[in-house]
Structures are given as structure tokens and as C-alpha cells.
Design a protein around this motif. Structure first.
Motif, mmCIF file in Angstrom:
data_model
loop_
_atom_site.group_PDB
_atom_site.id
_atom_site.type_symbol
_atom_site.label_atom_id
_atom_site.label_comp_id
_atom_site.label_asym_id
_atom_site.label_seq_id
_atom_site.Cartn_x
_atom_site.Cartn_y
_atom_site.Cartn_z
ATOM 1 N N VAL A 1 33.732 -8.545 -3.183
ATOM 2 C CA VAL A 1 34.391 -7.479 -4.542
ATOM 3 C C VAL A 1 35.040 -7.879 -5.169
ATOM 4 C CG1 VAL A 1 31.968 -5.944 -2.832
ATOM 5 C CG2 VAL A 1 34.553 -6.362 -1.846
ATOM 6 N N THR A 2 35.490 -6.283 -5.560
ATOM 7 C CA THR A 2 36.981 -6.656 -6.585
ATOM 8 C C THR A 2 37.596 -6.195 -5.957
ATOM 9 O OG1 THR A 2 37.885 -6.117 -8.448
ATOM 10 C CG2 THR A 2 36.764 -4.295 -7.148
ATOM 11 N N ASN A 3 37.986 -5.148 -4.832
ATOM 12 C CA ASN A 3 38.821 -4.860 -3.530
ATOM 13 C C ASN A 3 38.213 -4.664 -2.605
ATOM 14 O OD1 ASN A 3 38.398 -2.366 -4.069
ATOM 15 N ND2 ASN A 3 39.582 -2.926 -6.633
ATOM 16 N N CYS A 4 39.091 -4.364 -1.712
ATOM 17 C CA CYS A 4 38.664 -3.534 0.209
ATOM 18 C C CYS A 4 38.254 -2.407 -0.065
ATOM 19 C CB CYS A 4 39.592 -4.410 0.999
ATOM 20 S SG CYS A 4 39.476 -3.335 2.728
ATOM 21 N N THR A 5 39.123 -1.778 -0.878
ATOM 22 C CA THR A 5 38.834 -0.284 -1.025
ATOM 23 C C THR A 5 37.496 -0.402 -1.922
ATOM 24 O OG1 THR A 5 40.903 0.243 -2.360
ATOM 25 C CG2 THR A 5 38.911 2.078 -2.508
ATOM 26 N N ALA A 6 36.756 -1.335 -3.092
ATOM 27 C CA ALA A 6 35.183 -1.596 -3.069
ATOM 28 C C ALA A 6 34.407 -1.240 -1.607
ATOM 29 C CB ALA A 6 35.188 -2.357 -3.979
ATOM 30 N N ALA A 7 34.776 -2.354 -0.926
ATOM 31 C CA ALA A 7 33.997 -2.577 -0.013
ATOM 32 C C ALA A 7 33.800 -1.644 1.132
ATOM 33 C CB ALA A 7 34.278 -3.974 1.073
ATOM 34 N N LEU A 8 34.912 -1.251 1.359
ATOM 35 C CA LEU A 8 34.919 0.456 2.048
ATOM 36 C C LEU A 8 33.967 1.205 1.546
ATOM 37 C CD1 LEU A 8 39.024 0.516 3.479
ATOM 38 C CD2 LEU A 8 37.010 -0.037 4.934
ATOM 39 N N HIS A 9 34.077 1.614 0.150
ATOM 40 C CA HIS A 9 33.159 2.804 -0.208
ATOM 41 C C HIS A 9 31.706 2.111 -0.149
ATOM 42 C CE1 HIS A 9 31.908 4.681 -4.604
ATOM 43 N NE2 HIS A 9 31.257 5.064 -3.603
ATOM 44 N N VAL B 1 17.184 -1.970 -13.342
ATOM 45 C CA VAL B 1 18.209 -1.162 -12.797
ATOM 46 C C VAL B 1 17.661 -0.119 -11.789
ATOM 47 C CG1 VAL B 1 19.928 0.789 -12.975
ATOM 48 C CG2 VAL B 1 19.808 -1.062 -14.101
ATOM 49 N N VAL B 2 17.602 -0.102 -10.572
ATOM 50 C CA VAL B 2 16.695 0.778 -8.699
ATOM 51 C C VAL B 2 17.440 1.552 -8.683
ATOM 52 C CG1 VAL B 2 15.207 -1.378 -9.013
ATOM 53 C CG2 VAL B 2 16.536 -1.478 -7.815
ATOM 54 N N GLU B 3 18.863 1.802 -8.709
ATOM 55 C CA GLU B 3 19.771 2.607 -8.039
ATOM 56 C C GLU B 3 20.993 2.949 -8.674
ATOM 57 O OE1 GLU B 3 21.315 2.695 -4.307
ATOM 58 O OE2 GLU B 3 20.392 0.796 -3.543
ATOM 59 N N SER B 4 21.655 4.067 -8.638
ATOM 60 C CA SER B 4 22.709 4.023 -8.883
ATOM 61 C C SER B 4 24.090 3.292 -8.262
ATOM 62 C CB SER B 4 23.403 5.453 -9.009
ATOM 63 O OG SER B 4 22.439 6.303 -10.111
ATOM 64 N N GLY B 5 24.979 2.718 -8.969
ATOM 65 C CA GLY B 5 25.281 1.481 -8.254
ATOM 66 C C GLY B 5 27.908 1.344 -9.355
ATOM 67 N N TRP B 6 28.202 0.091 -8.712
ATOM 68 C CA TRP B 6 28.956 0.284 -9.806
ATOM 69 C C TRP B 6 29.960 -1.229 -10.080
ATOM 70 C CZ3 TRP B 6 27.913 2.550 -5.133
ATOM 71 C CH2 TRP B 6 27.817 4.633 -4.690
ATOM 72 N N ASN B 7 30.923 -1.117 -10.660
ATOM 73 C CA ASN B 7 31.188 -2.858 -11.228
ATOM 74 C C ASN B 7 32.278 -3.124 -9.942
ATOM 75 O OD1 ASN B 7 31.964 -4.643 -12.146
ATOM 76 N ND2 ASN B 7 32.311 -3.799 -14.161
ATOM 77 N N TYR B 8 31.732 -3.170 -8.112
ATOM 78 C CA TYR B 8 32.462 -3.603 -8.078
ATOM 79 C C TYR B 8 32.273 -5.211 -7.904
ATOM 80 C CZ TYR B 8 33.343 0.708 -6.160
ATOM 81 O OH TYR B 8 33.914 1.953 -5.894
ATOM 82 N N ARG B 9 32.438 -5.831 -9.064
ATOM 83 C CA ARG B 9 32.290 -7.393 -8.944
ATOM 84 C C ARG B 9 33.620 -8.223 -8.693
ATOM 85 N NH1 ARG B 9 28.476 -5.974 -13.595
ATOM 86 N NH2 ARG B 9 30.173 -6.569 -14.692
ATOM 87 N N ILE B 10 33.666 -8.991 -7.825
ATOM 88 C CA ILE B 10 34.928 -9.806 -8.285
ATOM 89 C C ILE B 10 34.095 -11.406 -8.663
ATOM 90 C CG2 ILE B 10 34.175 -11.616 -6.682
ATOM 91 C CD1 ILE B 10 37.106 -11.782 -5.532
#
Length: 379
Positions: free
Chosen positions: A54-62, A230-239
């Protein structure tokens, strides 16, 4: 201010530059095959079934908090002596972070006994952080989580590839969250990993990492899919593959990096042995560590004296920091918090320089200058 001895320095060379150039020449720079390779390599290294980059550890924690099904009204027990992202990730879900104390000035990790005291009927998860790369008491946290039917999430931002009683840190809980921020043990500027052994949770993690979409741009570009749902809400947390290519080179250096840092930690403990008026957290521990940072705790004097010692070191060309200002003192988290050990440590803590190219001569200079500061600073 320019420092002769900075707090940290990058361990980059031509291999990182060439890896980025190779990815650019491939003409695929967003998340793709390099990201897949990064995930596979760390899954093997950590001994875990699933790694989601993911793009950062904050995203992983979220994402871990979302996958743990946290919601408003829930509580999650966290340390206050950590970066604010540990608590913020809980708040993103509407749940409430509840702060527990650390063990002591010699062990800056979350105190399992205080965690037990902070459990209420609303508690849903425990989120310990391995401070400085030194392991929390994970058997205790697993036991507490199991006995109280709580989700265990590891904030492994300070550690990577560290063995602890037969398992890697970051693989003891339902989720592990790792960081590749610029000053971490290895880095790709910004990046992170989410780990889990749960197949269903890993599948959902990959969905919410990218807007809840059922296929990715790389899959469609390769002809493996032509459409998506699109099957649920998500975020752009891609690396992206540029950062993944950096992380792959850094991973290839990791064994040497960890060995190097262990040696520098030993040199620091030796050099600081005759410096009176300090505590060296985790000194002499037999447990493994990533040795992300080199913390010391002053023996008294409070925040004013600590800052004066840091100013003395800065004037001598030595950069330091404080890991961390306690979260419960920030305006957004202010309240009635009973954390006496955290309060003491956050007022007396100094982070000394730690990085791969730090020399023994520089470590001795840091220790000698610290001794001068402690002997001369009066407040």
C-alpha cells in the motif's frame, strides 16, 4: 541548520537509481508486476500467507481497522508513545482510541497489564506498536485478545523481518502493518505493507485498496480483464511500481542492514556506558530488534532540560529528535488520561542518530558530546 551527524541518512546507491530507470523504461509505472513481486518477496520473508502493498503504513493501519469491522462506539486500546497515525487510523472508522501506558523507562512498549485495566465492554481491538523495532510482549497480547475476543493488530512500522519466539513481528496478530517511510530501516520514500493469514480478509483488502474495484488497470492492460465492477467503498491506497522497484532493491539489502544496525546498537551501548544521568531503553535485551532508532531517556529535569540538552548537541553539529510527543497531549486527543510513565518518558526522551553509514567514531562523538551536555546544562 546543517549537521555533521544527521539523525538519519539514506542507504541508496546506483542499484536504486537503476531499478527506477528500468521501471520507467518499461512504460508501466503505476501498480503492476513490480508490486506483485514485492508482495511475494515479503510474504516469503515474513512467513505470512498474504502481503498487500500500500501507499504507506497509515493506509495499512486504516485498512486493518476497517477489516476488523470497527465502527462508532467501539474502542481500541493503543499506546500514546507512538506516531499519531496509530490513533488516527482508529478514528477514521469512527471508533475511539483508548490510551494505555508503556511498561517503564527501560521498556517503551505498551504495557499488557495496563491494557487489561483499560478493557471495557466496548473494547474491540488492541493495537500495540513495536517501539524502536523492539518486540512487544506478543504472547501476552495474543492471550489477552483471545480471552476477551478482541482483534489484535500490530503496528510494525518500526520493525521488519525480526524473529520473536519463532515468528516474525507483524505476523502475530490478525493484521500486521509495516512502513517504508523515508527514515525507516528500509524505504521507498512512502510505502507500506498489510499482512494477514486470512484468505477472505486478504481478498477484501485488495478490493478496498483500490476503490472497491474488482480488477486493476494492470490486469486490464495485460488483457486479463476488459471491465470491472465496484462492490464496496474503498480508497486509493495503491503503491506504484516506481516505489515498489525501490523497495525491492532495499529488500535485497535488508539482511546486511539489520546486521549493521545490531552492531551500531552494541557500539552505542558501549559508548554510553559511562554517561551518567541517562537510561538506555532495552539495554542488554536478548530479544531481536530492527534497531530503527536509538532512544535514550534522561534521568530527571523535565522537558526544559531535555530540550536544552538537544540544543547543546545541535550546536555541536549533532541532530536529534523526540520519538514521540505523546499523542494524548495533542489538542485533538486531550482529555483525562492516566499515563504517568508515558508522561515522564515523553518529557525526557531523546532520539540519537542511527543509520547504516554511521561510523564508530561518530557514535563515540555523540556519546562524548551527550556527556558534556548532561554535565553542563542546568535549568
Amino acid at each position: 541548520m546543517a549537521f555533521d551527524i544527521p539523525l538519519f541518512d539514506l542507504n541508496f546507491d546506483e542499484r536504486e537509481a537503476e531499478a527506477v530507470a528500468e521501471t520507467v523504461r518499461s512504460k508501466w509505472i503505476s501498480m503492476g508486476q513490480k508490486t506483485v513481486e514485492l508482495e511475494q518477496r515479503f510474504a516469503q520473508r515474513l512467513g505470512v500467507k498474504h502481503v498487500i502493498a500500500v501507499t504507506n503504513c497509515t493506509a495499512a493501519l486504516h485498512m486493518a481497522c476497517v477489516l476488523a469491522d470497527l465502527k462508532p462506539g467501539d474502542e481500541v486500546i493503543v499506546p500514546s508513545l507512538t506516531f499519531v497515525a496509530t490513533a488516527n487510523a482508529v478514528r477514521y472508522t469512527g471508533a475511539t482510541p483508548v490510551f494505555a501506558d508503556i511498561i517503564s523507562s527501560r521498556n517503551l512498549n505498551l504495557d499488557p497489564d495496563d491494557v487489561v485495566r483499560k478493557i471495557t465492554p466496548r473494547t474491540r481491538a488492541i493495537l500495540p506498536m513495536h517501539f524502536g523495532g523492539f518486540p512487544c510482549q506478543m504472547e501476552r497480547f495474543v492471550e489477552i485478545a483471545d480471552e476477551n475476543r478482541l482483534v489484535l493488530i500490530e503496528d510494525a512500522a518500526h520493525t521488519i523481518d525480526v524473529d520473536y519466539h519463532g515468528r516474525k513481528l507483524g505476523t502475530w496478530g490478525r493484521f500486521g502493518c509495516f512502513s517504508f517511510f523515508s527514515n525507516k530501516v528500509i524505504t521507498c520514500a512512502e510505502g507500506g505493507l498489510l499482512t494477514t493469514d486470512d484468505d477472505a480478509l486478504a481478498k477484501r483488502a485488495k478490493l478496498i485498496r483500490s476503490h472497491g474495484m474488482t480488477t486493476l488497470s494492470y490486469q486490464r492492460a495485460q488483457g486479463h480483464a476488459t471491465r470491472y465492477d465496484v462492490v464496496e467503498s474503498g480508497w486509493n491506497y495503491r503503491i506504484d511500481d516506481i516505489r515498489a522497484s525501490l523497495a525491492l532493491v532495499q529488500e535485497s539489502k535488508l539482511d546486511d542492514v539489520l546486521s549493521n544496525r545490531r552492531q551500531k546498537r552494541k557500539l552505542y551501548e558501549k559508548a554510553l556506558a559511562d554517561v551518567s544521568g541517562i537510561i538506555i531503553p532495552f539495554a542488554g535485551t536478548s530479544e531481536g530488534s530492527a534497531n530503527y532508532i536509538m532512544p535514550i531517556v534522561l534521568d530527571g529535569g523535565g522537558e526544559v532540560r531535555r530540550d536544552a540538552v538537544r540544543d547543546f548537541l545541535a550546536e555541536k553539529g549533532i541532530q536529534t529528535s523526540v520519538h514521540y510527543p505523546a499523542i494524548h497531549r495533542f489538542s485533538i486527543y486531550s482529555g483525562n488520561h492516566d499515563l504517568p510513565t508515558t508522561d515522564y518518558v515523553t518529557d525526557h526522551l531523546i532520539t540519537l542518530p542511527m543509520y547504516d553509514s554511521l561510523t564508530e567514531e561518530q557514535i563515540v562523538r555523540v556519546a562524548d558530546t551527550l556527556k558534556q551536555a548532561i554535565n553542563s546544562v542546568t535549568v
